[in-house]
Design a protein around this motif. Structure first.
Motif, PDB file in Angstrom:
ATOM      1  N   ALA A  77      16.289 100.026   9.478  1.00 50.50           N
ATOM      2  CA  ALA A  77      16.881 100.383   8.183  1.00 50.50           C
ATOM      3  C   ALA A  77      16.433  99.458   7.061  1.00 50.50           C
ATOM      4  CB  ALA A  77      18.400 100.388   8.297  1.00 50.50           C
ATOM      5  N   LEU A  78      16.523  98.156   7.264  1.00 53.82           N
ATOM      6  CA  LEU A  78      16.166  97.219   6.192  1.00 53.82           C
ATOM      7  C   LEU A  78      14.708  97.362   5.784  1.00 53.82           C
ATOM      8  CD1 LEU A  78      18.059  93.967   7.235  1.00 53.82           C
ATOM      9  CD2 LEU A  78      18.691  95.618   5.474  1.00 53.82           C
ATOM     10  N   GLU A  79      13.842  97.576   6.754  1.00 52.88           N
ATOM     11  CA  GLU A  79      12.412  97.702   6.453  1.00 52.88           C
ATOM     12  C   GLU A  79      12.108  99.007   5.717  1.00 52.88           C
ATOM     13  OE1 GLU A  79       8.190  98.282   8.902  1.00 52.88           O
ATOM     14  OE2 GLU A  79       9.968  97.492   9.930  1.00 52.88           O
ATOM     15  N   ILE A  80      12.616 100.108   6.229  1.00 57.70           N
ATOM     16  CA  ILE A  80      12.319 101.420   5.630  1.00 57.70           C
ATOM     17  C   ILE A  80      12.969 101.556   4.260  1.00 57.70           C
ATOM     18  CG2 ILE A  80      12.549 103.911   5.906  1.00 57.70           C
ATOM     19  CD1 ILE A  80      10.598 102.618   7.868  1.00 57.70           C
ATOM     20  N   LEU A  81      14.237 101.216   4.155  1.00 51.64           N
ATOM     21  CA  LEU A  81      14.943 101.384   2.886  1.00 51.64           C
ATOM     22  C   LEU A  81      14.465 100.374   1.842  1.00 51.64           C
ATOM     23  CD1 LEU A  81      18.569 102.053   4.190  1.00 51.64           C
ATOM     24  CD2 LEU A  81      16.875 103.718   3.400  1.00 51.64           C
ATOM     25  N   GLY A  82      14.041  99.202   2.290  1.00 55.86           N
ATOM     26  CA  GLY A  82      13.556  98.196   1.355  1.00 55.86           C
ATOM     27  C   GLY A  82      12.242  98.560   0.705  1.00 55.86           C
ATOM     28  N   SER A  83      11.501  99.489   1.317  1.00 59.80           N
ATOM     29  CA  SER A  83      10.202  99.869   0.766  1.00 59.80           C
ATOM     30  C   SER A  83      10.141 101.348   0.376  1.00 59.80           C
ATOM     31  CB  SER A  83       9.106  99.585   1.798  1.00 59.80           C
ATOM     32  OG  SER A  83       9.325 100.328   2.992  1.00 59.80           O
ATOM     33  N   ARG A  84      11.286 102.020   0.307  1.00 55.21           N
ATOM     34  CA  ARG A  84      11.299 103.448   0.006  1.00 55.21           C
ATOM     35  C   ARG A  84      10.902 103.712  -1.443  1.00 55.21           C
ATOM     36  NH1 ARG A  84      15.533 105.718  -2.730  1.00 55.21           N
ATOM     37  NH2 ARG A  84      15.011 107.715  -1.773  1.00 55.21           N
ATOM     38  N   ASN A  85      10.451 104.932  -1.696  1.00 53.71           N
ATOM     39  CA  ASN A  85      10.108 105.377  -3.038  1.00 53.71           C
ATOM     40  C   ASN A  85      11.394 105.682  -3.797  1.00 53.71           C
ATOM     41  OD1 ASN A  85       9.214 106.600  -5.353  1.00 53.71           O
ATOM     42  ND2 ASN A  85       8.015 108.209  -4.336  1.00 53.71           N
ATOM     43  N   ILE A 189      32.888 100.304   5.399  1.00 57.74           N
ATOM     44  CA  ILE A 189      32.160  99.145   4.887  1.00 57.74           C
ATOM     45  C   ILE A 189      30.688  99.480   4.674  1.00 57.74           C
ATOM     46  CG2 ILE A 189      31.379  96.810   5.475  1.00 57.74           C
ATOM     47  CD1 ILE A 189      34.052  96.509   7.027  1.00 57.74           C
ATOM     48  N   MET A 190      30.100 100.162   5.654  1.00 56.51           N
ATOM     49  CA  MET A 190      28.658 100.397   5.616  1.00 56.51           C
ATOM     50  C   MET A 190      28.256 101.317   4.469  1.00 56.51           C
ATOM     51  SD  MET A 190      26.286 101.471   8.825  1.00 56.51           S
ATOM     52  CE  MET A 190      24.505 101.296   8.757  1.00 56.51           C
ATOM     53  N   ARG A 191      29.092 102.318   4.133  1.00 57.68           N
ATOM     54  CA  ARG A 191      28.719 103.231   3.053  1.00 57.68           C
ATOM     55  C   ARG A 191      28.708 102.512   1.705  1.00 57.68           C
ATOM     56  NH1 ARG A 191      33.673 107.343   3.957  1.00 57.68           N
ATOM     57  NH2 ARG A 191      33.148 106.699   6.083  1.00 57.68           N
ATOM     58  N   VAL A 192      29.656 101.608   1.499  1.00 57.95           N
ATOM     59  CA  VAL A 192      29.708 100.861   0.237  1.00 57.95           C
ATOM     60  C   VAL A 192      28.499  99.932   0.132  1.00 57.95           C
ATOM     61  CG1 VAL A 192      30.976  99.092  -1.048  1.00 57.95           C
ATOM     62  CG2 VAL A 192      32.205 101.015  -0.018  1.00 57.95           C
ATOM     63  N   VAL A 193      28.198  99.204   1.202  1.00 59.19           N
ATOM     64  CA  VAL A 193      27.068  98.283   1.193  1.00 59.19           C
ATOM     65  C   VAL A 193      25.758  99.039   0.991  1.00 59.19           C
ATOM     66  CG1 VAL A 193      25.718  96.708   2.635  1.00 59.19           C
ATOM     67  CG2 VAL A 193      28.213  96.515   2.560  1.00 59.19           C
ATOM     68  N   THR A 194      25.626 100.210   1.625  1.00 61.52           N
ATOM     69  CA  THR A 194      24.391 100.994   1.506  1.00 61.52           C
ATOM     70  C   THR A 194      24.152 101.437   0.075  1.00 61.52           C
ATOM     71  OG1 THR A 194      24.568 101.762   3.796  1.00 61.52           O
ATOM     72  CG2 THR A 194      23.210 103.078   2.296  1.00 61.52           C
ATOM     73  N   LEU A 195      25.191 101.977  -0.577  1.00 63.29           N
ATOM     74  CA  LEU A 195      25.027 102.427  -1.959  1.00 63.29           C
ATOM     75  C   LEU A 195      24.812 101.247  -2.903  1.00 63.29           C
ATOM     76  CD1 LEU A 195      27.607 105.359  -2.235  1.00 63.29           C
ATOM     77  CD2 LEU A 195      25.182 105.419  -1.597  1.00 63.29           C
ATOM     78  N   GLY A 235      28.685 108.688  -4.904  1.00 64.94           N
ATOM     79  CA  GLY A 235      27.311 108.364  -5.265  1.00 64.94           C
ATOM     80  C   GLY A 235      27.255 107.309  -6.351  1.00 64.94           C
ATOM     81  N   PHE A 236      26.322 106.351  -6.197  1.00 61.99           N
ATOM     82  CA  PHE A 236      26.146 105.296  -7.193  1.00 61.99           C
ATOM     83  C   PHE A 236      24.678 104.927  -7.308  1.00 61.99           C
ATOM     84  CE2 PHE A 236      30.578 104.287  -5.884  1.00 61.99           C
ATOM     85  CZ  PHE A 236      31.181 104.449  -7.129  1.00 61.99           C
ATOM     86  N   GLN A 237      24.305 104.449  -8.469  1.00 64.56           N
ATOM     87  CA  GLN A 237      22.995 103.861  -8.647  1.00 64.56           C
ATOM     88  C   GLN A 237      22.976 102.485  -7.987  1.00 64.56           C
ATOM     89  OE1 GLN A 237      23.140 104.307 -12.981  1.00 64.56           O
ATOM     90  NE2 GLN A 237      21.239 105.486 -12.888  1.00 64.56           N
ATOM     91  N   LYS A 238      21.807 102.052  -7.627  1.00 63.66           N
ATOM     92  CA  LYS A 238      21.626 100.762  -6.974  1.00 63.66           C
ATOM     93  C   LYS A 238      22.250  99.640  -7.805  1.00 63.66           C
ATOM     94  CE  LYS A 238      17.797  97.801  -5.442  1.00 63.66           C
ATOM     95  NZ  LYS A 238      16.313  97.739  -5.291  1.00 63.66           N
ATOM     96  N   GLY A 239      23.099  98.824  -7.171  1.00 68.34           N
ATOM     97  CA  GLY A 239      23.696  97.676  -7.837  1.00 68.34           C
ATOM     98  C   GLY A 239      24.781  98.001  -8.832  1.00 68.34           C
ATOM     99  N   HIS A 240      25.299  99.219  -8.833  1.00 72.58           N
ATOM    100  CA  HIS A 240      26.304  99.592  -9.831  1.00 72.58           C
ATOM    101  C   HIS A 240      27.534  98.693  -9.719  1.00 72.58           C
ATOM    102  CE1 HIS A 240      29.331 102.028 -11.957  1.00 72.58           C
ATOM    103  NE2 HIS A 240      28.291 102.498 -12.628  1.00 72.58           N
TER     104      HIS A 240
END
Length: 366
Positions: A77-85, A189-195, A235-240
């Motif tokens: 997850a960290l690798e794929i999501l960290g480099s996603r488009n 917890i995981m859904r909040v951290v992911t968004l 739904g949230f934008q990254k770092g909202h």
């Protein structure tokens, strides 16, 4: 047969058999990991119509689901999501039981999201899955993956997934292990951290998506029943900032004894604090956070969940949700209710149309 001819033919036949057996041993083995489901005889509050005849259950011309296929890949997850488009939309689902398997109905959520959102990346996050999980060989899952290349299975390691968030120094594993609702709270917890980390849309695995979600605003919450907020879809934008505050709220007030405290109640507390939006009221002073009316994703609230399983009311229910983006079937209440393949139950009719591979991959019950 003369003796000279037999001397040549018999060894040739033996050679062909040996080659066939050797090649067969190299083929991937077909394993039916989800066995045909039996009716739940203990559930009686909803009685579907009589099982359809063989002719009525003629399946659409989908590929043979019993074909041998190689196991699916699970990315980090960290690798794929960290480099996603990041120009592509992201839709996240979470499996937090650590079992590494999901049901046909949960596969339906992935398939329907992928079908109606081909321009988005659909991720199933598996929290601390076992090695070689069953899901990687599930034929319905493999068929969906083969037809929707925007679906990815990702493994998330709880030891590293929360690094760089307000929960980094918080012992998530210890809190979850002592929780009365560990699967639900791990997902909360995981859904909040992911968004917070990646931005996008989170949906529960008991949705059927009916339309594209491209029309959703960038930052949003939803009512589930009347004016009650929920965390089953958001739904949230990254770092909202709201996702940031939700993560802080979980770190500071987590309660393992309460099912709702870390989920819907947490959303209501944060919304009240940030936006001046009292619980169960409609005021909202946060201009960049939209609260969706429940008809968008929760057209039928949890008190009416049985309507999705009522064979007599099926077509009427389907018509009533035709303008919704999706429907939530409240698995924690409905998991014991049977859905008969080919029936007029609303869930059956919706699944046939919006997740046909997950649906027709079942034997008698979906």
């Amino acid at each position: 047969m003369s003796v000279p001819i037999a001397i040549f033919i018999i060894p040739a036949i033996l050679f062909i058999q040996i080659v066939y057996i050797f090649n067969s041993s190299l083929e991937p083995q077909c394993t039916y990991l989800i066995q045909p489901e039996e009716p739940n005889t203990e559930f009686s509050s909803v009685v579907p119509e009589d099982p359809p005849t063989t002719q009525q259950r003629q399946q659409p011309h989908l590929e043979n689901l019993s074909l041998c296929q190689s196991p699916a890949e699970i990315g980090a997850a960290l690798e794929i999501l960290g480099s996603r488009n990041e120009s592509r939309r992201a839709i996240f689902f979470i499996e937090s039981s650590n079992k590494g398997s999901i049901t046909a109905r949960q596969i339906c959520a992935l398939e329907s999201a992928a079908m109606h959102n081909p321009d988005a990346d659909i991720y199933l996050l598996l929290l601390d899955p076992p090695e070689n999980p069953d899901l990687t060989r599930d034929e319905k899952m493999l068929t969906v993956l083969r037809h929707h290349d925007n679906v990815r299975l990702l493994a998330a390691d709880s030891a590293t997934y929360y690094v760089g968030t307000p929960l980094q120094e918080w012992s998530v594993a210890n809190r979850i292990n002592t929780s009365s609702h560990p699967i639900e709270h791990a997902s909360d917890i995981m859904r909040v951290v992911t968004l917070l980390r990646y931005g996008g849309v989170y949906l529960d695995l008991d949705f059927v998506i009916l339309q594209s979600l491209a029309t959703l605003p960038p930052n949003w919450l939803s009512y589930e029943l009347n004016r009650d907020l929920c965390n089953g879809a958001l739904g949230f934008q990254k770092g909202h900032p709201m996702a940031q505050m939700m993560a802080h709220e979980l770190a500071e007030t987590f309660d393992g004894s309460s099912w709702a405290h870390n989920g819907p109640s947490m959303v209501a507390r944060v919304m009240s604090r940030m936006c001046g939006m009292p619980e169960s009221e409609s005021g909202n002073n946060c201009s960049d956070v939209t609260v969706l009316e429940r008809d968008k994703l929760f057209p039928i609230g949890y008190p009416g969940w049985e309507r999705y399983f009522d064979g007599a009311a099926g077509p009427e229910v389907v018509d009533s949700v035709k303008h919704s983006l999706g429907v939530h079937v409240f698995n924690y209440l409905s998991h014991g209710a049977n859905v008969t393949l080919g029936s007029n139950q609303a869930y059956s009719l919706l699944a046939q149309k919006h997740c046909p591979r997950a649906y027709w991959g079942c034997f008698k019950f979906f």
